[in-house]
Design a protein around this motif. Structure first.
Motif, mmCIF file in Angstrom:
data_model
loop_
_atom_site.group_PDB
_atom_site.id
_atom_site.type_symbol
_atom_site.label_atom_id
_atom_site.label_comp_id
_atom_site.label_asym_id
_atom_site.label_seq_id
_atom_site.Cartn_x
_atom_site.Cartn_y
_atom_site.Cartn_z
ATOM 1 N N LEU A 19 96.200 -46.590 129.628
ATOM 2 C CA LEU A 19 96.541 -47.641 130.581
ATOM 3 C C LEU A 19 95.315 -48.431 131.008
ATOM 4 O O LEU A 19 95.397 -49.649 131.244
ATOM 5 C CB LEU A 19 97.214 -47.004 131.807
ATOM 6 N N PHE A 20 94.168 -47.763 131.080
ATOM 7 C CA PHE A 20 92.961 -48.409 131.601
ATOM 8 C C PHE A 20 91.868 -48.620 130.564
ATOM 9 O O PHE A 20 90.807 -49.162 130.894
ATOM 10 C CB PHE A 20 92.391 -47.576 132.764
ATOM 11 N N LYS A 21 92.086 -48.226 129.334
ATOM 12 C CA LYS A 21 91.024 -48.298 128.330
ATOM 13 C C LYS A 21 90.599 -49.728 128.007
ATOM 14 O O LYS A 21 89.483 -49.962 127.532
ATOM 15 C CB LYS A 21 91.445 -47.585 127.044
ATOM 16 N N ASP A 22 91.486 -50.705 128.257
ATOM 17 C CA ASP A 22 91.156 -52.100 127.980
ATOM 18 C C ASP A 22 90.470 -52.781 129.159
ATOM 19 O O ASP A 22 90.220 -53.992 129.101
ATOM 20 C CB ASP A 22 92.425 -52.878 127.616
ATOM 21 N N ALA A 23 90.186 -52.024 130.203
ATOM 22 C CA ALA A 23 89.535 -52.594 131.382
ATOM 23 C C ALA A 23 88.075 -52.874 131.047
ATOM 24 O O ALA A 23 87.195 -52.065 131.310
ATOM 25 C CB ALA A 23 89.632 -51.624 132.567
ATOM 26 N N VAL A 35 78.987 -47.975 132.298
ATOM 27 C CA VAL A 35 78.980 -46.722 131.542
ATOM 28 C C VAL A 35 79.530 -45.569 132.381
ATOM 29 O O VAL A 35 80.157 -44.650 131.831
ATOM 30 C CB VAL A 35 77.566 -46.382 130.984
ATOM 31 N N CYS A 36 79.320 -45.604 133.694
ATOM 32 C CA CYS A 36 79.897 -44.560 134.554
ATOM 33 C C CYS A 36 81.418 -44.593 134.484
ATOM 34 O O CYS A 36 82.079 -43.553 134.421
ATOM 35 C CB CYS A 36 79.428 -44.730 135.992
ATOM 36 N N PHE A 37 81.979 -45.793 134.483
ATOM 37 C CA PHE A 37 83.433 -45.931 134.401
ATOM 38 C C PHE A 37 83.948 -45.481 133.041
ATOM 39 O O PHE A 37 84.943 -44.754 132.943
ATOM 40 C CB PHE A 37 83.841 -47.383 134.667
ATOM 41 N N ARG A 38 83.260 -45.896 131.964
ATOM 42 C CA ARG A 38 83.691 -45.508 130.614
ATOM 43 C C ARG A 38 83.574 -43.995 130.429
ATOM 44 O O ARG A 38 84.448 -43.358 129.820
ATOM 45 C CB ARG A 38 82.859 -46.203 129.534
ATOM 46 N N LEU A 39 82.514 -43.403 130.944
ATOM 47 C CA LEU A 39 82.350 -41.950 130.830
ATOM 48 C C LEU A 39 83.457 -41.225 131.593
ATOM 49 O O LEU A 39 84.007 -40.231 131.097
ATOM 50 C CB LEU A 39 80.981 -41.522 131.368
ATOM 51 N N ALA A 40 83.787 -41.719 132.775
ATOM 52 C CA ALA A 40 84.865 -41.100 133.560
ATOM 53 C C ALA A 40 86.185 -41.183 132.801
ATOM 54 O O ALA A 40 86.965 -40.216 132.780
ATOM 55 C CB ALA A 40 84.985 -41.776 134.923
ATOM 56 N N TYR A 97 77.831 -52.102 123.935
ATOM 57 C CA TYR A 97 78.960 -52.509 123.103
ATOM 58 C C TYR A 97 79.091 -51.639 121.855
ATOM 59 O O TYR A 97 80.196 -51.454 121.339
ATOM 60 C CB TYR A 97 78.847 -53.989 122.743
ATOM 61 N N SER A 98 77.980 -51.078 121.396
ATOM 62 C CA SER A 98 78.060 -50.110 120.299
ATOM 63 C C SER A 98 78.846 -48.885 120.751
ATOM 64 O O SER A 98 79.719 -48.375 120.033
ATOM 65 C CB SER A 98 76.650 -49.697 119.837
ATOM 66 N N GLY A 99 78.527 -48.407 121.962
ATOM 67 C CA GLY A 99 79.262 -47.271 122.511
ATOM 68 C C GLY A 99 80.729 -47.593 122.721
ATOM 69 O O GLY A 99 81.605 -46.767 122.438
ATOM 70 N N TYR A 100 81.007 -48.804 123.193
ATOM 71 C CA TYR A 100 82.390 -49.220 123.438
ATOM 72 C C TYR A 100 83.179 -49.250 122.120
ATOM 73 O O TYR A 100 84.335 -48.800 122.068
ATOM 74 C CB TYR A 100 82.403 -50.593 124.097
ATOM 75 N N CYS A 101 82.551 -49.784 121.068
ATOM 76 C CA CYS A 101 83.229 -49.815 119.763
ATOM 77 C C CYS A 101 83.466 -48.405 119.232
ATOM 78 O O CYS A 101 84.539 -48.109 118.686
ATOM 79 C CB CYS A 101 82.396 -50.624 118.759
ATOM 80 N N GLU A 102 82.466 -47.535 119.394
ATOM 81 C CA GLU A 102 82.630 -46.141 118.963
ATOM 82 C C GLU A 102 83.796 -45.502 119.717
ATOM 83 O O GLU A 102 84.623 -44.793 119.122
ATOM 84 C CB GLU A 102 81.346 -45.353 119.210
ATOM 85 N N GLU A 103 83.868 -45.756 121.014
ATOM 86 C CA GLU A 103 84.948 -45.190 121.823
ATOM 87 C C GLU A 103 86.311 -45.679 121.336
ATOM 88 O O GLU A 103 87.249 -44.897 121.155
ATOM 89 C CB GLU A 103 84.757 -45.581 123.290
ATOM 90 N N ARG A 104 86.431 -46.976 121.119
ATOM 91 C CA ARG A 104 87.709 -47.534 120.731
ATOM 92 C C ARG A 104 88.104 -47.146 119.304
ATOM 93 O O ARG A 104 89.280 -47.206 118.938
ATOM 94 C CB ARG A 104 87.694 -49.061 120.876
#
Length: 244
Positions: free
Chosen positions: A115-119, A199-204, A166-173
């Motif tokens: 639900l929130f991954k696209d935030a 990054v704190c939000f993405r890690l959470a 953005y590298s981390g974001y792409c890896e996550e997605r």
């Protein structure tokens, strides 16, 4: 498949303990981060390790079996210890994966993550004109969910916190959670407040997706910071977590 290549050595267990507990030194973190990025087998080992640790913390069925197996270590010579531990990991892997799939992948945590991954919000960062054009093209790829293409282009840019994020974001997605987590952790001391917030939000979110107990505390901390650009989103996540 050779089972021996998935045996956990004492050195690997020690490193994983430090990484999981958050007590690893900065230099050691970057060394381990590089090894995890380059070694797919080590990534699988760490995934299994994390699942085992969570089961032990929950004191679940797998924990009981594992403790019984590990009790045998004191009764065996050193040569056999690693085989027993490896056998324990392998025999528990299927059970743990089933638990993980049921409770996490198809569970409420994953629904909230989805639900929130696209935030995601963009940066207002000064870059050279050529790099800015490249980054704009990368943003188009990300908007189109072409994460592999975006990652390839990011790897060609001069590394900085924006590129790393953005590298981390792409890896996550792309589902490469271990790589994404390592990159985000490396940015947790960024000089940019905005990047640290991101990054704190993405890690959470990742920790919530993977069923880690720290996730709720992380969102509560973000929500409590009035100046944090993700505070409102964190409060929405908490509402979803607490929803009956």
């Amino acid at each position: 498949m050779k089972i021996s290549i998935y045996e956990l050595t004492e050195a690997e267990l020690a490193e994983f303990d430090l990484l999981y507990d958050g007590t690893i030194g900065e230099a050691e973190f970057y060394v381990l981060k590089a090894k995890l990025q380059l070694d797919e087998i080590l990534q699988h080992k760490y995934l299994v390790y994390k699942m085992l640790r969570r089961e032990i913390e929950k004191d679940g069925l797998a924990s009981i079996v594992l403790k019984a197996r590990l009790a045998l270590l004191d009764q065996k010579d050193r040569k056999k210890k690693q085989w027993i531990l490896s056998a324990s990991l392998i025999s528990l892997l299927i059970a743990i994966c089933l638990i993980w799939v049921f409770n996490v992948k198809f569970g409420e945590n994953t629904k909230i993550y989805n639900l929130f991954k696209d935030a995601e919000t963009g940066f207002s960062i000064r870059m050279s004109s050529s790099d800015k054009d490249d980054l704009n093209a990368i943003m188009v790829d990300i908007a189109r969910s072409n994460y592999d293409s975006a990652l390839e282009k990011l790897n060609l840019l001069v590394e900085n916190d924006t590129v790393s994020y953005y590298s981390g974001y792409c890896e996550e997605r792309m589902g490469n959670d271990v790589n994404a987590e390592a990159i985000y952790m490396g940015l947790s001391n960024s000089k940019s407040d905005f990047i640290r917030s991101k990054v704190c939000f993405r890690l959470a979110l990742l920790h919530l997706k993977n069923g880690e107990k720290t996730a709720r505390d992380e969102f509560e901390l973000i929500a409590s910071e009035s100046s944090n650009p993700y505070a409102a989103l964190a409060r929405e996540v908490l509402k979803s977590i607490d929803k009956p």
